[in-house]
Design a protein around this motif. Structure first.
Motif, mmCIF file in Angstrom:
data_model
loop_
_atom_site.group_PDB
_atom_site.id
_atom_site.type_symbol
_atom_site.label_atom_id
_atom_site.label_comp_id
_atom_site.label_asym_id
_atom_site.label_seq_id
_atom_site.Cartn_x
_atom_site.Cartn_y
_atom_site.Cartn_z
ATOM 1 N N UNK A 107 6.327 -0.984 2.319
ATOM 2 C CA UNK A 107 5.670 0.172 2.940
ATOM 3 C C UNK A 107 4.886 0.987 1.915
ATOM 4 N N UNK A 108 5.448 1.165 0.716
ATOM 5 C CA UNK A 108 4.745 1.919 -0.318
ATOM 6 C C UNK A 108 3.492 1.181 -0.779
ATOM 7 N N UNK A 109 3.603 -0.108 -0.964
ATOM 8 C CA UNK A 109 2.450 -0.903 -1.366
ATOM 9 C C UNK A 109 1.385 -0.874 -0.269
ATOM 10 N N UNK A 110 1.816 -0.967 0.976
ATOM 11 C CA UNK A 110 0.888 -0.888 2.113
ATOM 12 C C UNK A 110 0.183 0.467 2.128
ATOM 13 N N UNK A 111 0.921 1.539 1.889
ATOM 14 C CA UNK A 111 0.340 2.892 1.884
ATOM 15 C C UNK A 111 -0.711 3.039 0.790
ATOM 16 N N UNK A 119 -7.326 -3.031 4.161
ATOM 17 C CA UNK A 119 -6.503 -3.321 5.330
ATOM 18 C C UNK A 119 -5.839 -4.680 5.124
ATOM 19 N N UNK A 120 -4.659 -4.645 4.553
ATOM 20 C CA UNK A 120 -3.914 -5.863 4.277
ATOM 21 C C UNK A 120 -2.677 -5.847 5.158
ATOM 22 N N UNK A 121 -2.416 -6.961 5.806
ATOM 23 C CA UNK A 121 -1.303 -7.021 6.749
ATOM 24 C C UNK A 121 0.038 -6.892 6.019
ATOM 25 N N UNK A 122 1.018 -6.470 6.762
ATOM 26 C CA UNK A 122 2.373 -6.359 6.200
ATOM 27 C C UNK A 122 2.883 -7.730 5.765
ATOM 28 N N UNK A 123 2.479 -8.789 6.477
ATOM 29 C CA UNK A 123 2.866 -10.142 6.070
ATOM 30 C C UNK A 123 2.314 -10.493 4.702
ATOM 31 N N UNK A 124 1.034 -10.171 4.465
ATOM 32 C CA UNK A 124 0.421 -10.443 3.164
ATOM 33 C C UNK A 124 1.123 -9.650 2.068
ATOM 34 N N UNK A 125 1.491 -8.428 2.374
ATOM 35 C CA UNK A 125 2.199 -7.593 1.389
ATOM 36 C C UNK A 125 3.569 -8.183 1.095
ATOM 37 N N UNK A 126 4.271 -8.639 2.142
ATOM 38 C CA UNK A 126 5.574 -9.265 1.918
ATOM 39 C C UNK A 126 5.448 -10.508 1.034
#
Length: 152
Positions: A107-111, A119-126
């Motif tokens: 969540x922090x990386x996404x923020x 706009x990077x998906x949560x899947x890509x961040x995971x």
């Protein structure tokens, strides 16, 4: 290989291009003073006008008021060549550890990426976190962060 590239690997040049493109929010091929300020704000710095101008002056080698990719490479090449102190590493880590928990979560990386207009998906961040997360707890510890920085 351009003369500005020096001994940078292809991966390092790609990383620098990706970073430059992240700063170049309007896709003009240059980094303006306001773009530099917006990136610093997105990374949780609270830059003063004088700090932003100072950073710009250091990066804008030809003095034309913006930073081109070659200038960016010349300045950032030093990042690859120097060793960071523990204090410097902790300060950078804190930019990403928004809640101060000692970990960088998805969540922090996404923020942070959202603040940088990415706009990077949560899947890509995971997926990114899984590559870095050596103990498989789903988040990036300071030690994991240091390990990745030292490998670059």
């Amino acid at each position: 290989m351009s003369k500005n590239q020096g001994n940078l690997s292809n991966r390092q040049m790609k990383d620098l291009r990706d970073a430059f493109d992240l700063f170049d929010r309007d896709k003009s091929g240059t980094i303006s003073l306001s773009e530099l300020e917006q990136v610093l704000i997105a990374l949780n710095f609270k830059p003063t006008d004088s700090l932003v101008r100072k950073v710009m002056k250091e990066m804008d080698i030809d003095g034309n008021g913006s930073v081109e990719f070659d200038e960016f490479v010349k300045v950032m090449k030093n990042v690859y060549e120097r060793k960071f102190t523990d204090d410097e590493m902790r300060r950078v880590f804190k930019c990403f550890d928004i809640d101060g928990s000692g970990y960088v979560t998805a969540d922090e990386l996404h923020e942070i990426l959202k603040r940088l207009n990415r706009d990077i998906s949560k899947n890509q961040i995971r997926e990114v976190i899984n590559e870095v997360d050596m103990d498989h707890d789903g988040k990036i510890s300071y030690e994991e962060f240091v390990h990745i920085i030292q490998q670059t």
